[in-house]
Design an enzyme around this catalytic site. Structure first.
Site, PDB file in Angstrom:
ATOM      1  N   ASP B 115       0.862  -1.170   0.000  1.00 34.35           N
ATOM      2  CA  ASP B 115       0.000   0.000   0.000  1.00 34.35           C
ATOM      3  C   ASP B 115       0.906   1.231   0.000  1.00 34.35           C
ATOM      4  OD1 ASP B 115       1.052   0.286   2.488  1.00 34.35           O
ATOM      5  OD2 ASP B 115      -0.830   0.136   3.571  1.00 34.35           O
ATOM      6  N   ASP B 292      -7.742  -7.417   1.165  1.00 33.65           N
ATOM      7  CA  ASP B 292      -6.717  -7.629   2.192  1.00 33.65           C
ATOM      8  C   ASP B 292      -7.307  -7.194   3.512  1.00 33.65           C
ATOM      9  OD1 ASP B 292      -6.440  -4.603   1.783  1.00 33.65           O
ATOM     10  OD2 ASP B 292      -5.142  -4.984   3.503  1.00 33.65           O
ATOM     11  N   CYS B 330     -12.639 -28.354   8.440  1.00 34.86           N
ATOM     12  CA  CYS B 330     -11.467 -27.660   7.893  1.00 34.86           C
ATOM     13  C   CYS B 330     -10.313 -28.634   7.650  1.00 34.86           C
ATOM     14  CB  CYS B 330     -11.046 -26.572   8.876  1.00 34.86           C
ATOM     15  SG  CYS B 330      -9.545 -25.704   8.415  1.00 34.86           S
ATOM     16  N   CYS B 332      -7.041 -27.453   7.219  1.00 37.92           N
ATOM     17  CA  CYS B 332      -5.782 -26.711   7.377  1.00 37.92           C
ATOM     18  C   CYS B 332      -4.841 -27.493   8.288  1.00 37.92           C
ATOM     19  CB  CYS B 332      -6.047 -25.311   7.945  1.00 37.92           C
ATOM     20  SG  CYS B 332      -6.221 -25.245   9.738  1.00 37.92           S
ATOM     21  N   CYS B 335      -6.020 -27.713  11.940  1.00 38.79           N
ATOM     22  CA  CYS B 335      -7.147 -28.615  12.218  1.00 38.79           C
ATOM     23  C   CYS B 335      -6.761 -30.080  12.021  1.00 38.79           C
ATOM     24  CB  CYS B 335      -8.352 -28.230  11.374  1.00 38.79           C
ATOM     25  SG  CYS B 335      -9.120 -26.702  11.994  1.00 38.79           S
ATOM     26  N   HIS B 361      -4.899 -21.134  10.760  1.00 44.47           N
ATOM     27  CA  HIS B 361      -6.282 -21.554  10.542  1.00 44.47           C
ATOM     28  C   HIS B 361      -7.144 -20.424   9.961  1.00 44.47           C
ATOM     29  CE1 HIS B 361     -10.221 -23.348  11.166  1.00 44.47           C
ATOM     30  NE2 HIS B 361     -10.576 -22.196  11.694  1.00 44.47           N
TER      31      HIS B 361
END
Lengths: 396, 396
Positions: B115, B292, B330, B332, B335, B361
């Protein structure tokens, strides 16, 4: 959450097979250094074999601070240590047992060793009351009162489910009056016997702990006590406790050499709480097989790296524009990907990735040092290895 | 360390090719949803292509807090964001340029967006002075004084070396008087023109930023200004700034729909600073391609997980003995390996691994949500997807 901390021992909570199966913990000496007591060995455990000499990263609260188990695997950690005292108080041994033991709870499928808590009584509890029967203490978490006998301690470590567990012992400070050290030696031996009688889980090795401070005769008395118990029912290993409590290095090595001369050769020897690199190299020559210490991770969290050039404090302004790795000779994931300038920036920005990257590096430093030690013993070059490593700072 | 913060622009510091090569940033619309403005696109960058709609994890200080780049790869992050304002102040853009740019500095070899700092002026600086020429501000790190023109800002972002850079803009708060918003719209447009003229690095895409708060006519005026500049020299993308500053959700969507109706279809559209899951799903339908937000990592550090059952605050005592993963649906790494009880234990023990596991996560949750959105657009089922995701809490 506190159910696990009840002082009532529920002996029905876990089925305990009545026979030991020592083959689970077979200890093989592969090579012995011709010029020292250094030795290359393997120790079988239910979660795989470990090669010694070895350094064990410390995961006090069932986590090596900031490091994922997969990262520990990446830097080839073989076995880690967790603290019974802390885990008993929080989250409780019942919960960890319910989760399937420490391995499942923390997602680490390799060997684990738990200490008994003896050292934490010494270092953390100002509310400690200790007699021959057991020890009462107040929780550092919530002030609640607790009472442990050696039997209760074995039960808790059984619930935690580590591969190697330690007897409950009494650690003495330095300096300490000889009569007080003598009491601790006798009490620790009596507790070793009770722990041995209570610990019958064939999936857990029990290590006895030699105490005696810096008094050579008391160290020998401690060994003698433990060997007498051992002759009735074997310990799977022996630890040397009560070091690294402020005594001069020379005094430690003097008694350490004596102790390892009198311990059985066919069992692993674990020097508790020692992690500075130069001491590891010398202690291996004195016949030590296993080490643990919070030093590498604690040092990392303070912003300091172990390197082949000594310690580097990354907060130092001289690293502001230093675009080299922490240690140009190192092959750890941190040194392969990141610069001193970047890590310094993370520290100044209070970013937790600084601790992660430095912890990985410092742990790798000790794991790699022990890996090189094993290679040197294998090649009968341990004397040369010790000379090569003389640059290692004694205060590192 | 402060050399990089000099207000003198050294135009000789970096060779700047005089021609743009827009093929570097080719933007392809693969599929358009028949029932909404949702679209599946790819944007080429010098560090690889990204597929949109996409969520970009935020790495303010050149680190996504607590997460290694390899962990971001594991959860399939395609592009991350870093903050020019923070990095300019510490460690300085000169150092990052010397390190080979942000990609090398932080060891992330995939696309990066920086940015401009416009939002940080708005949110961090109480010492801000702003006029048509530029902005003066005091450092939040050490209080030092700094002055940025749009040209200087382009030079700094050129030094940082991200694939996508943002124009310097003026963000307005909510509520805000219309005349002040109008000034910010005009100024942001004037700065967009100066940024476009100054930014000639063919390896960096420049995005213009639409301002105008919740005033529909001002949003349209902003778009009109930018399209006029764009007709002379193309922007590689357009961003929608000044949202998520406290305005009601409905007001945001009202003006957002209008803006995307008037932006060119052939360029990516980035809604800045928005990260709550339900808004992402709706904003994609309004024609937004990129997002974002610090929300997933900040929420993680506060001990809270995004799940298909809503938000879970892991400090809650009801998770003490909960041996299920954060989200049973999930996949991930967190998890797959850890339970709610374990993560709660880490939080109570103040272990940084709690932040690591929860951040992985929560980021995965948003990355996966956008991956599902792309799949739905591809299969012409985005309307159904929106219905399926209606359970997502607006305040998550």
């Amino acid at each position: 959450m506190q159910e696990s901390n009840s002082t009532t021992l529920d002996t029905n909570a876990k089925s305990k097979p009545q026979t030991n199966t020592p083959t689970q913990f077979e200890f093989d000496i592969k090579t012995t250094d011709p010029n020292s007591k250094a030795r290359l060995c393997t120790l079988q455990t239910p979660h795989g074999a470990i090669e010694t000499p070895i350094f064990m990263p410390v995961g006090t609260h069932a986590t090596v601070k900031g490091i994922l188990p997969s990262q520990l695997e990446e830097i080839k950690a073989q076995i880690i240590l967790a603290n019974t005292y802390h885990l008993y108080l929080r989250p409780g041994a019942d919960l960890i047992e319910q989760a399937g033991g420490l391995h499942a709870f923390m997602n680490w499928n390799h060997p684990i060793l738990t200490d008994s808590g003896g050292f934490q009584f010494f270092s953390l509890s100002d509310t400690l009351k200790l007699d021959d029967e057991g020890v009462s203490f107040n929780s550092i978490v919530d002030g609640s009162k607790h009472y442990w006998t050696p039997e209760k301690n074995m039960h808790i470590q059984n619930q935690l489910g580590a591969d190697i567990i330690m007897q409950l012992d009494q650690c003495t400070p330095y300096p300490c009056e000889k009569k007080d050290v003598a009491i601790a030696v006798d009490r620790s031996a009596a507790w070793a016997k009770r722990c041995r009688a209570a610990q019958q889980n064939p999936n857990q090795a029990l290590f006895a702990i030699v105490q005696g401070g810096v008094f050579l005769d008391l160290r020998l008395a401690s060994v003698e006590h433990l060997l007498k118990i051992d002759s009735q029912s074997n310990f799977e290993g022996f630890a040397l406790g009560g070091y690294s409590v402020g005594e001069p290095h020379e005094l430690m090595f003097e008694s350490l050499e004596l102790v390892t001369d009198h311990l059985p050769k066919d069992r692993p020897r674990y020097l508790m709480g020692v992690g500075n690199p130069s001491t590891l190299v010398k202690a291996v020559a004195a016949g030590i097989d296993m080490f643990d210490c919070v030093l590498p991770t604690r040092t990392a969290r303070m912003g300091t790296a172990f390197t082949s050039d000594g310690k580097l404090n990354l907060r130092n302004a001289r690293f502001t524009r230093d675009l080299t790795p922490l240690d140009p000779k190192c092959s750890c994931p941190t040194c392969l990907g990141y610069t001193r300038a970047y890590i310094r920036h993370l520290i100044l920005s209070k970013e937790i990735l600084a601790s992660v990257l430095l912890s990985v590096h410092n742990l790798h430093f000790l794991l790699e040092l022990m890996s090189e030690a094993r290679q040197a013993i294998k090649e009968n070059t341990y004397s040369n290895f010790m000379k090569e490593k003389q640059y290692l700072d004694i205060d590192m």
